[in-house]
Structures are given as structure tokens and as C-alpha cells.
Scaffold this motif. Structure first.
Motif, PDB file in Angstrom:
ATOM      1  N   ALA A  59      46.511  42.899  43.743  1.00 25.51           N
ATOM      2  CA  ALA A  59      44.956  42.293  43.445  1.00 25.51           C
ATOM      3  C   ALA A  59      44.972  43.439  41.792  1.00 25.51           C
ATOM      4  CB  ALA A  59      44.334  42.367  44.615  1.00 25.51           C
ATOM      5  N   ALA A  60      45.421  44.430  42.166  1.00 28.60           N
ATOM      6  CA  ALA A  60      45.261  45.533  41.254  1.00 28.60           C
ATOM      7  C   ALA A  60      45.890  45.499  40.337  1.00 28.60           C
ATOM      8  CB  ALA A  60      45.523  47.135  41.881  1.00 28.60           C
ATOM      9  N   ARG A  61      47.719  44.969  40.201  1.00 28.69           N
ATOM     10  CA  ARG A  61      48.375  44.722  39.412  1.00 28.69           C
ATOM     11  C   ARG A  61      47.789  43.276  38.174  1.00 28.69           C
ATOM     12  NH1 ARG A  61      52.407  45.419  43.483  1.00 28.69           N
ATOM     13  NH2 ARG A  61      52.379  43.495  44.036  1.00 28.69           N
ATOM     14  N   ARG A  62      47.850  42.524  38.909  1.00 27.31           N
ATOM     15  CA  ARG A  62      46.705  40.972  38.432  1.00 27.31           C
ATOM     16  C   ARG A  62      45.046  41.449  37.876  1.00 27.31           C
ATOM     17  NH1 ARG A  62      48.225  38.940  43.475  1.00 27.31           N
ATOM     18  NH2 ARG A  62      45.167  38.960  44.168  1.00 27.31           N
ATOM     19  N   ILE A  63      44.129  42.368  37.928  1.00 34.12           N
ATOM     20  CA  ILE A  63      43.186  42.999  37.956  1.00 34.12           C
ATOM     21  C   ILE A  63      43.722  43.458  36.281  1.00 34.12           C
ATOM     22  CG2 ILE A  63      41.831  44.316  38.077  1.00 34.12           C
ATOM     23  CD1 ILE A  63      40.839  43.776  40.685  1.00 34.12           C
ATOM     24  N   GLY A  64      44.785  44.477  36.786  1.00 33.51           N
ATOM     25  CA  GLY A  64      45.080  44.765  34.694  1.00 33.51           C
ATOM     26  C   GLY A  64      45.555  44.291  33.984  1.00 33.51           C
ATOM     27  N   ALA A  65      46.963  43.485  34.555  1.00 37.71           N
ATOM     28  CA  ALA A  65      47.134  42.591  32.887  1.00 37.71           C
ATOM     29  C   ALA A  65      45.634  41.984  32.976  1.00 37.71           C
ATOM     30  CB  ALA A  65      48.113  40.981  34.579  1.00 37.71           C
ATOM     31  N   ALA A  66      44.722  41.204  33.184  1.00 39.57           N
ATOM     32  CA  ALA A  66      43.628  40.206  32.751  1.00 39.57           C
ATOM     33  C   ALA A  66      42.781  41.790  31.992  1.00 39.57           C
ATOM     34  CB  ALA A  66      42.928  40.142  34.275  1.00 39.57           C
ATOM     35  N   VAL A  67      42.708  42.161  32.460  1.00 35.84           N
ATOM     36  CA  VAL A  67      41.713  43.466  31.972  1.00 35.84           C
ATOM     37  C   VAL A  67      41.983  44.276  30.387  1.00 35.84           C
ATOM     38  CG1 VAL A  67      40.818  45.798  31.932  1.00 35.84           C
ATOM     39  CG2 VAL A  67      41.114  44.510  33.773  1.00 35.84           C
ATOM     40  N   ALA A  68      44.022  44.727  30.843  1.00 34.92           N
ATOM     41  CA  ALA A  68      44.508  44.806  29.764  1.00 34.92           C
ATOM     42  C   ALA A  68      44.917  44.040  28.609  1.00 34.92           C
ATOM     43  CB  ALA A  68      45.987  44.883  30.200  1.00 34.92           C
ATOM     44  N   GLY A  69      44.218  43.136  28.607  1.00 34.95           N
ATOM     45  CA  GLY A  69      44.420  41.530  28.212  1.00 34.95           C
ATOM     46  C   GLY A  69      43.424  41.452  26.852  1.00 34.95           C
ATOM     47  N   VAL A  70      42.483  41.228  27.021  1.00 27.06           N
ATOM     48  CA  VAL A  70      41.009  42.122  26.811  1.00 27.06           C
ATOM     49  C   VAL A  70      41.048  43.264  26.082  1.00 27.06           C
ATOM     50  CG1 VAL A  70      38.466  42.014  27.035  1.00 27.06           C
ATOM     51  CG2 VAL A  70      39.311  40.196  29.017  1.00 27.06           C
ATOM     52  N   LEU A  71      41.645  44.539  27.458  1.00 30.29           N
ATOM     53  CA  LEU A  71      41.317  45.612  25.680  1.00 30.29           C
ATOM     54  C   LEU A  71      42.588  45.156  24.993  1.00 30.29           C
ATOM     55  CD1 LEU A  71      40.994  48.108  28.811  1.00 30.29           C
ATOM     56  CD2 LEU A  71      39.503  46.614  27.542  1.00 30.29           C
ATOM     57  N   GLY A  72      43.136  44.856  24.813  1.00 26.93           N
ATOM     58  CA  GLY A  72      44.476  44.666  23.754  1.00 26.93           C
ATOM     59  C   GLY A  72      43.729  44.332  22.610  1.00 26.93           C
ATOM     60  N   ASP A  73      42.447  43.062  23.282  1.00 29.96           N
ATOM     61  CA  ASP A  73      42.435  42.369  21.381  1.00 29.96           C
ATOM     62  C   ASP A  73      41.589  42.814  21.261  1.00 29.96           C
ATOM     63  OD1 ASP A  73      43.743  40.662  22.873  1.00 29.96           O
ATOM     64  OD2 ASP A  73      42.480  39.113  23.246  1.00 29.96           O
ATOM     65  N   LEU A  74      40.959  44.105  21.563  1.00 25.40           N
ATOM     66  CA  LEU A  74      39.045  44.781  21.351  1.00 25.40           C
ATOM     67  C   LEU A  74      40.113  45.884  20.145  1.00 25.40           C
ATOM     68  CD1 LEU A  74      37.321  46.127  23.765  1.00 25.40           C
ATOM     69  CD2 LEU A  74      36.547  44.939  21.596  1.00 25.40           C
ATOM     70  N   ALA A  75      41.546  46.077  20.966  1.00 26.23           N
ATOM     71  CA  ALA A  75      42.348  46.793  19.930  1.00 26.23           C
ATOM     72  C   ALA A  75      42.676  46.561  18.959  1.00 26.23           C
ATOM     73  CB  ALA A  75      43.758  47.998  20.594  1.00 26.23           C
ATOM     74  N   ALA A  76      42.979  45.155  18.278  1.00 20.12           N
ATOM     75  CA  ALA A  76      43.134  44.457  17.757  1.00 20.12           C
ATOM     76  C   ALA A  76      42.106  44.706  16.578  1.00 20.12           C
ATOM     77  CB  ALA A  76      44.231  43.750  18.309  1.00 20.12           C
ATOM     78  N   ARG A  77      40.493  44.018  17.387  1.00 18.15           N
ATOM     79  CA  ARG A  77      39.815  43.757  16.279  1.00 18.15           C
ATOM     80  C   ARG A  77      39.252  44.496  15.564  1.00 18.15           C
ATOM     81  NH1 ARG A  77      39.061  40.535  20.997  1.00 18.15           N
ATOM     82  NH2 ARG A  77      36.180  40.887  21.291  1.00 18.15           N
ATOM     83  N   HIS A  78      39.205  45.906  16.080  1.00 16.63           N
ATOM     84  CA  HIS A  78      39.058  47.861  15.828  1.00 16.63           C
ATOM     85  C   HIS A  78      39.452  48.968  16.181  1.00 16.63           C
ATOM     86  CE1 HIS A  78      35.474  45.316  16.528  1.00 16.63           C
ATOM     87  NE2 HIS A  78      35.726  45.189  17.799  1.00 16.63           N
ATOM     88  N   PRO A  79      39.842  49.133  15.258  1.00 15.85           N
ATOM     89  CA  PRO A  79      40.695  50.396  14.348  1.00 15.85           C
ATOM     90  C   PRO A  79      40.189  51.391  15.234  1.00 15.85           C
ATOM     91  CG  PRO A  79      40.121  49.681  12.731  1.00 15.85           C
ATOM     92  CD  PRO A  79      39.351  48.370  13.681  1.00 15.85           C
ATOM     93  N   GLY A  80      38.577  51.651  15.646  1.00 11.93           N
ATOM     94  CA  GLY A  80      38.260  52.406  16.544  1.00 11.93           C
ATOM     95  C   GLY A  80      38.458  52.517  17.811  1.00 11.93           C
ATOM     96  N   VAL A  81      39.688  52.134  18.237  1.00 16.40           N
ATOM     97  CA  VAL A  81      39.921  51.596  19.367  1.00 16.40           C
ATOM     98  C   VAL A  81      41.215  52.251  19.013  1.00 16.40           C
ATOM     99  CG1 VAL A  81      40.945  50.380  21.581  1.00 16.40           C
ATOM    100  CG2 VAL A  81      38.286  49.971  20.137  1.00 16.40           C
ATOM    101  N   ALA A  82      41.462  53.236  19.452  1.00 16.02           N
ATOM    102  CA  ALA A  82      42.785  54.342  19.217  1.00 16.02           C
ATOM    103  C   ALA A  82      44.232  53.325  20.795  1.00 16.02           C
ATOM    104  CB  ALA A  82      42.757  55.510  19.309  1.00 16.02           C
ATOM    105  N   ASP A  83      43.561  53.262  21.644  1.00 17.36           N
ATOM    106  CA  ASP A  83      44.563  52.984  23.077  1.00 17.36           C
ATOM    107  C   ASP A  83      44.388  52.607  23.912  1.00 17.36           C
ATOM    108  OD1 ASP A  83      46.841  54.019  23.796  1.00 17.36           O
ATOM    109  OD2 ASP A  83      46.494  55.971  24.512  1.00 17.36           O
ATOM    110  N   VAL A  84      44.506  51.549  24.345  1.00 17.95           N
ATOM    111  CA  VAL A  84      44.578  50.922  25.776  1.00 17.95           C
ATOM    112  C   VAL A  84      45.632  51.504  26.463  1.00 17.95           C
ATOM    113  CG1 VAL A  84      44.446  48.931  26.428  1.00 17.95           C
ATOM    114  CG2 VAL A  84      43.446  48.911  24.244  1.00 17.95           C
ATOM    115  N   ARG A  85      45.181  51.480  28.228  1.00 20.35           N
ATOM    116  CA  ARG A  85      45.797  52.542  28.289  1.00 20.35           C
ATOM    117  C   ARG A  85      46.077  52.485  30.428  1.00 20.35           C
ATOM    118  NH1 ARG A  85      44.285  57.728  25.676  1.00 20.35           N
ATOM    119  NH2 ARG A  85      42.915  58.916  26.607  1.00 20.35           N
ATOM    120  N   GLY A  86      46.587  52.728  30.877  1.00 25.87           N
ATOM    121  CA  GLY A  86      46.151  52.287  32.010  1.00 25.87           C
ATOM    122  C   GLY A  86      47.718  51.934  32.888  1.00 25.87           C
TER     123      GLY A  86
END
Ligand SMILES: *Cc1c(COP(=O)(O)O)cnc(C)c1O
Length: 451
Positions: free
Chosen positions: A349-376
Motif C-alpha cells: 500500500a505504501a508503494r502505491r500511495i508513493g506512486a500516486a503522491v509522487a505523480g501529483v508532486l512531480g506535476d507541481l514541480a513541472a509547473r513551478h520553478p519554486g519546487v526544487a525537488d520531489v523526493r521520498g
């Protein structure tokens, strides 16, 4: 027991629902009473007072329902008020709540130690001892390492967090708010650089980062005086810093070659949080000692030190312990939690949650140069916020995003040496829809703040 996210959540409706402005009137009343009664040194993230919880939802005293993406700092991984845990607590409380294991031992303590010995990395002979908090576990791991090696020095890392007691303040990196004004600190603690891929020289490998850290330890301390190297496999409070691959294996190898005890502080990362039982499993790293707490028992105070039998057995009888350590009710909660993690495959479940969260955070980073890193890793994900085009930390943006989420009924936490990291630690039983809604609120809030 067959467990799906639906079967795992309690009766609290799994929904976000705001019925008053945040904070509502009853929370405001409690805030006023609090300021007259509670020492201000103890602070709170949320502006509301909690009345109940179930699954991935917290309900406040005004009837507002929040999506919990923080799990009380990686603690309620099996969700709030999981019936199996509530039953186990109630049944044990009705039998006895305390004997002190050092006075009258009981089976639950032994069984939690068996579980820890089996599930922590490595299949060598292990022994465990139980305590009340993560800090206490870390202190005891250092005691064991010093006793077994006859050496005193402890190597710790930049951005590390190990607790708030006197020894663990010394082990913790960040001065404000954890250490400021609280000295003198315990001696024989030496700090070396962490592998921090975002801020390290471009292309630095994990092995090179380990070499940088260990060369410092060697030169400034001397390997033959070092009792232990203590590291969080993924840093928690310090900013969800994931070291470059190869960093931890290189440290483990260096320690093994020099008779130095390698202690993995898995207080935040342990118990399925990162998609494995322990974060060290990811690279097959086998620590000599592992500290656990947070996720172990659904919020009941419990912590453990688990390690090589010859190290753990080195300490004389009576050298480890405490009045409450391994409390029977806490042990019952831990055993029910561990059973749920196993039968419900909460690592998966943690791996599935991680994939969903990282997807949304990755999109945020693509839209905003203020998001320097997505990690975890797994259900432990974060974004690091900076002034666009620089690596200059932007704690104001992190604080504004977190406060905006709280106003909209989503619990997110901040962390990081500069307070510029938003971290997500959802309960591992959260349903896809609720997680998606929480992430949408976070994304919309971040879009507003970073626009
Ligand atoms: C929270 C934490 C601690 C301290 O645990 P307490 O139970 O708060 O004493 C120690 N190490 C790590 C990695 C933590 O995240």
C-alpha cells in the motif's frame, strides 16, 4: 483477516467536510484555555482540537473532518482507531495495564521483541529491548554501542534528527527550535556531511558522499575511538533527505571493517512507511542496531532497539530498562498493528500511495520553478521549496501552503533544516479517492501560493 482499505477504516466517514471556518468556535475556546494552562514551548501544527479519528480522517471539536496526510508524524500508519488495534488495547487494558517488565514480565513484551528480531533487516541472531519513545530508543542504542565497543565517540550527520532528550539533542543537527538555550550538550558527538543530492555537487555519487563523511570522521575523530555511526536511512525532520544510492551500503561497509557499530535510526522510516518493512531493506543494508518507534504501535508509546545478539547481550543485567518500557497495552497495540501490516500488505500500500503522491508532486514541480525537488520513498514523500532559479530555501512558501491546506481540511506537515519542505505521510490504509482529494487540495493551494 483479509484487509482492504475499506475493511481497515473505522466508523468515521472517510470524507473531508468543513462545517465552520477553521478554527471553529469550540477550537478557539480550547485555544484560549490552552494558552492559560499549557506551556508555550509545546507547540501544535493544526489550529483545531481533535475530537476523534478514524482511518485517514480526523474530526475536530466543531465537527470538521480533515484528511490526514501526516499520521501524527508517521505514527498512525494503520489508520486512526483501527478496530483490531482498539480491541487489542481494550482487551489488554481489562487484564492488566502495568506490572513493569523489570518486576513482572509478560508475553506481549517477548512477542514484540520476536517480531522486531524477525522483521528488521538481516537474518543473523538478534535481541531487542523496549522503551517509550524514539529518543529513548536512540539513547539506548548508543549505550549498547559504547558498552560493546568500549569506545565513546558517535558520528552523526548534518540535518539529522534523533530526539529532544539531552543526548539526542546533541545528536540532532538543528539548533532552533530543538537545542537553543538548552545546553550544555553531551560530549563525544561528531557531525559529518550527509548525502543530500539536491545540494551536493552535481553528480556526486552515494559512495563519494560516504567517502566525504567518513574521511572527516577518520581525520577528526579517528576510527579506533568511534563507537557508532548513527544515521536515518531517509532523514525525517531534517527534510526527507534521501541519500544517493550507495551511501548507506558504503557506510555499513566502513563500519564493519573498523568494528564501529552501524545504527540505523528507523524511528520515522520503519514499519512499512517506505514500501518495505524498513528503509534499509531497499538497498539490502543490514545495520548492527536498529531503533524503532513511531509506526510500531498506532500511537501507543512504544519504541525498540534491535540488534546483533552479541552486541545486545554485551550489556550487564539491569543495564537497560525503565518503569514503563514495553508497556503491556502498548505491546498489544503493536502486535495488532504489525499483524495488520502483514495481512493487509501495507508495505505494498505504501508503494502505491508513493506512486500516486509522487505523480501529483512531480506535476507541481513541472509547473513551478519554486519546487526544487520531489523526493521520498513509498508513503514518505516531500517537496523542497526555494526561491525560483536558486537553491535559497523558501520557508514562507512552505508555511503558506501548509496553512492553506489546513484551512481547507487537509493535514500536511512541514520539515527541513530551513523549514522549507512540505512532507506527506498518509496513513497506509487511506483510500485512493480520499488521497486523491487531499492531493488536489494540496496542488490547488500550492498553485495559489507559488503563482
Ligand atoms: C521522531 C524521531 C525521533 C524521536 O522520537 P520521539 O518518540 O519523539 O522521542 C528519533 N529519530 C527519528 C528519526 C525521528 O523521526
Amino acid at each position: 483477516m483479509v484487509t482492504t482499505p475499506d475493511a481497515l477504516v473505522a466508523e468515521v466517514a472517510q470524507q473531508r467536510r468543513l462545517v465552520t471556518p477553521i478554527p471553529g468556535p469550540r477550537s478557539q475556546e480550547l485555544a484560549a484555555r490552552r494558552s492559560a494552562a499549557v506551556a508555550p514551548g509545546v507547540s501544535s501544527t493544526l489550529p483545531v482540537y481533535v475530537e476523534r479519528g478514524g482511518g485517514a480522517v480526523l474530526v475536530d471539536v466543531d465537527g470538521n473532518s480533515f484528511i490526514d496526510l501526516g499520521s501524527g508524524i508517521a505514527v498512525t500508519s494503520v489508520g486512526h482507531a483501527l478496530p483490531a488495534v482498539v480491541d487489542a488495547i481494550a482487551r489488554q487494558a481489562a487484564r492488566f495495564t502495568h506490572t513493569c517488565f523489570m518486576v513482572g514480565p509478560y508475553e506481549g513484551y517477548v512477542e514484540v521483541c520476536e517480531q522486531l528480531n524477525t522483521r528488521t533487516p538481516g537474518d543473523h541472531a538478534k535481541l531487542s529491548a523496549l522503551f517509550n519513545s524514539g529518543a529513548e530508543a536512540v539513547e539506548n542504542a548508543v549505550k549498547v554501542a559504547r558498552h560493546a565497543t568500549g569506545r565513546q565517540a558517535v558520528i552523526v550527520f548534518d540535518h539529522a534528527y534523533h530526539g529532544r532528550t539531552n543526548l539526542t539533542m546533541a545528536l540532532t543537527a538543528k539548533a532552533a527550535p530543538y537545542k537553543q538555550g538548552f545546553g550544555p550538550f553531551a560530549p563525544e558527538v561528531y557531525r559529518v556531511p550527509m548525502s543530500y543530492p539536491l545540494r551536493d555537487p552535481e553528480g556526486m555519487t552515494g559512495a563519494q558522499a560516504a567517502e566525504r563523511a567518513l574521511a572527516t570522521a577518520d581525520k577528526q575523530v579517528g576510527a579506533d575511538t568511534i563507537a557508532a555511526v548513527l544515521v536515518e536511512p531517509i532523514q525525517g525532520e531534517g527534510g526527507f533527505v534521501v541519500p544517493a544510492p550507495g551511501f548507506l551500503p558504503a557506510i555499513a561497509e566502513w563500519c564493519a571493517a573498523r568494528g564501529v557499530v552501524f545504527i540505523a535510526d528507523e524511528v520515522q522510516t520503519g514499519f512499512c512507511r517506505t514500501g518495505d518493512w524498513f528503509a534499509c531493506d531497499d538497498e539490502g543494508v543490514v545495520p548492527d542496531l536498529v531503533t524503532t518507534a513511531k509506526g510500531i504501535g498506532a500511537g501507543m508509546p512504544l519504541a525498540g532497539v534491535t540488534g546483533r545478539a552479541e552486541l545486545m547481550a554485551h550489556v550487564h543485567s539491569g543495564g537497560l530498562g525503565g518503569t514503563y518500557g514495553g508497556n503491556p497495552v502498548a505491546c498489544a497495540a503493536a502486535l495488532a498493528s504489525i499483524e495488520t501490516m502483514q495481512s493487509g500488505d501495507l508495505a505494498g500500500a505504501a508503494r502505491r500511495i508513493g506512486a500516486a503522491v509522487a505523480g501529483v508532486l512531480g506535476d507541481l514541480a513541472a509547473r513551478h520553478p519554486g519546487v526544487a525537488d520531489v523526493r521520498g520513498r513509498g508513503a514518505m514523500q516531500a517537496i523542497e521549496l526555494v526561491k525560483p532559479g536558486t537553491l535559497e530555501p523558501d520557508p514562507a512558501a512552505a508555511a503558506a501552503i501548509a496553512a492553506g491546506c489546513h484551512r481547507e481540511g487537509v493535514v500536511v506537515l512541514t520539515c527541513g533544516t530551513w523549514g522549507n519542505v512540505i512532507r506527506l505521510l498518509p496513513p497506509l490504509v487511506i483510500g485512493d479517492e480520499l488521497l486523491g482529494e487531499g492531493l488536489s487540495v494540496l496542488a490547488a493551494t500550492a498553485d495559489e501560493v507559488l503563482a
